[in-house]
Design a protein around this motif. Structure first.
Motif, mmCIF file in Angstrom:
data_model
loop_
_atom_site.group_PDB
_atom_site.id
_atom_site.type_symbol
_atom_site.label_atom_id
_atom_site.label_comp_id
_atom_site.label_asym_id
_atom_site.label_seq_id
_atom_site.Cartn_x
_atom_site.Cartn_y
_atom_site.Cartn_z
ATOM 1 N N ILE A 1 9.967 6.496 -9.256
ATOM 2 C CA ILE A 1 9.750 5.894 -10.515
ATOM 3 C C ILE A 1 10.213 4.252 -10.655
ATOM 4 N N PRO A 2 9.243 3.341 -10.643
ATOM 5 C CA PRO A 2 9.486 1.797 -10.462
ATOM 6 C C PRO A 2 10.391 1.528 -11.611
ATOM 7 N N GLY A 3 10.960 0.364 -11.379
ATOM 8 C CA GLY A 3 11.874 -0.383 -12.243
ATOM 9 C C GLY A 3 11.180 -0.868 -13.269
ATOM 10 N N MET B 1 1.497 -3.221 -10.835
ATOM 11 C CA MET B 1 1.090 -2.970 -9.488
ATOM 12 C C MET B 1 -0.031 -3.580 -9.041
ATOM 13 N N PHE B 2 -1.148 -3.409 -9.852
ATOM 14 C CA PHE B 2 -2.277 -3.875 -9.168
ATOM 15 C C PHE B 2 -2.347 -5.510 -9.213
ATOM 16 N N ILE C 1 0.780 -1.346 -0.015
ATOM 17 C CA ILE C 1 0.147 -0.096 -0.007
ATOM 18 C C ILE C 1 0.838 1.085 0.029
ATOM 19 N N ASN C 2 1.753 1.129 0.768
ATOM 20 C CA ASN C 2 2.718 2.361 1.048
ATOM 21 C C ASN C 2 3.582 2.576 -0.456
ATOM 22 N N GLN C 3 4.000 1.515 -1.193
ATOM 23 C CA GLN C 3 4.586 1.386 -2.265
ATOM 24 C C GLN C 3 3.619 2.333 -3.421
ATOM 25 N N MET C 4 2.520 1.996 -3.486
ATOM 26 C CA MET C 4 1.540 2.501 -4.433
ATOM 27 C C MET C 4 1.392 3.805 -4.127
ATOM 28 N N SER C 5 1.397 4.191 -2.749
ATOM 29 C CA SER C 5 0.957 5.749 -2.439
ATOM 30 C C SER C 5 2.164 6.570 -2.867
#
Length: 325
Positions: A209-211, A234-235, A198-202
């Motif tokens: 900027i994700p890998g 991510m989902f 949840i924190n990562q999606m926030s």
């Protein structure tokens, strides 16, 4: 230089580039040693494992991509889940329960495979969904994220059952079923497992900027398409983490608290895994054998030197007697 719109990467990396990047790990190891953090050896070991594992995976994936066979893709997906299960049970879990390996494997397969198939075919519009160059990396990312969720959830649940079994036994004594007694533990365990995701999606897109998005951009995709791809991934990761954590936690609590509503602490193993116990036993035997051989050699040399000294002493005595005579 290639056109970025062609979708081909313009970067060609050599082992020299990897070696240069490895110097960052050496810097971290130096800082760990300087400040006495005690993680220098673990850091170097993890870096070496990273190099070896990625090199092996690159060779295997190249063969799978060339075959373009759905059965090879299915075998690779199962292998990733199997290795993820082994990493979870053997290396990551300090406490384990009976039948943990098949339970974790079932939880991982039951989450990564359905989510990856549905996500690839419908959310990502890939037809056929099993295209190796797209399906296998997605399954790998799902497995990596799933491991973290399972470890956090199961570790917390086993710790609470093992350290605070009186609470569960009190609920059971008042007539609660085993699932009612374990519900608070399961709830807290799942909350802990899902919080990092949840924190990562926030913060994704604003702070980090994700890998996957970065890789798509470097590979030549448009920024808009890369962002949408990262949303889908991510989902999928969030869904896999939730499903696998729920399944594995329920199985763990169902085994530790049996169908007769008894807390079975004997089904929780707090020792190092059998693999590491076997390794330690082999290392101890090898060290013992080497020490025994060294003692034998040292004793032989000592006797040889003593015999030589005796012979030299006898020769000197004979020579003195001959001269005196």
């Amino acid at each position: 230089m290639d056109d970025p719109g062609t979708g081909e990467s313009t970067t060609h990396l050599t082992w020299g580039n990897v070696g240069l990047a490895f110097s960052f790990i050496l810097l971290d190891g130096f800082l760990s040693t300087s400040f006495g953090l005690g993680v220098g050896s673990s850091l170097l070991t993890a870096a070496v494992r990273c190099v070896v594992q990625l090199s092996v995976v690159a060779l295997i994936l190249q063969k799978v991509f060339e075959t373009n066979n759905p059965w090879a893709v299915a075998g690779m997906a199962f292998l990733l889940n199997f290795m993820g299960t082994a990493e979870t049970v053997i290396n990551k879990s300090k406490k384990r329960f009976d039948y943990m390996f098949p339970s974790v494997l079932f939880g991982m397969l039951g989450s990564t495979i359905p989510v990856s198939i549905i996500g690839m075919r419908f959310a990502m519009s890939v037809d056929p969904f099993w295209k190796p160059e797209q399906y296998i990396p997605v399954v790998g990312m799902l497995c990596g994220a799933t491991i973290s969720g399972i470890v956090v959830a199961v570790s917390y649940a086993l710790k609470e059952i093992y350290d605070n079994r009186d609470k569960v036994e009190m609920y059971l004594a008042f007539g609660a079923s085993r699932f009612e007694a374990c519900k608070p533990i399961a709830r807290d365990a799942l909350r802990l497992a899902l919080t990092p995701n949840i924190n990562q999606m926030s913060v994704i897109g604003i702070i980090a900027i994700p890998g996957m998005m970065t890789g798509a951009i470097l590979g030549g995709s448009s920024v808009e398409q890369a962002a949408r791809l990262q949303m889908v991934i991510m989902f999928m990761i969030s869904s896999c983490t939730a499903l696998s954590s729920i399944v594995t936690t329920i199985l763990a609590l169902g085994i530790v608290v049996d169908d007769e509503h008894r807390v079975r602490s004997d089904r929780i193993d707090t020792r190092p895994h059998a693999v590491w116990r076997a390794r330690n036993w082999v290392v101890a035997k090898v060290v013992e054998t080497i020490q025994s051989m060294a003692s034998t050699v040292a004793g032989g040399l000592k006797r040889l030197v003593g015999r030589r000294d005796t012979e030299e002493g006898s020769a000197d005595s004979s020579e003195r007697e001959r001269l005196l005579g």
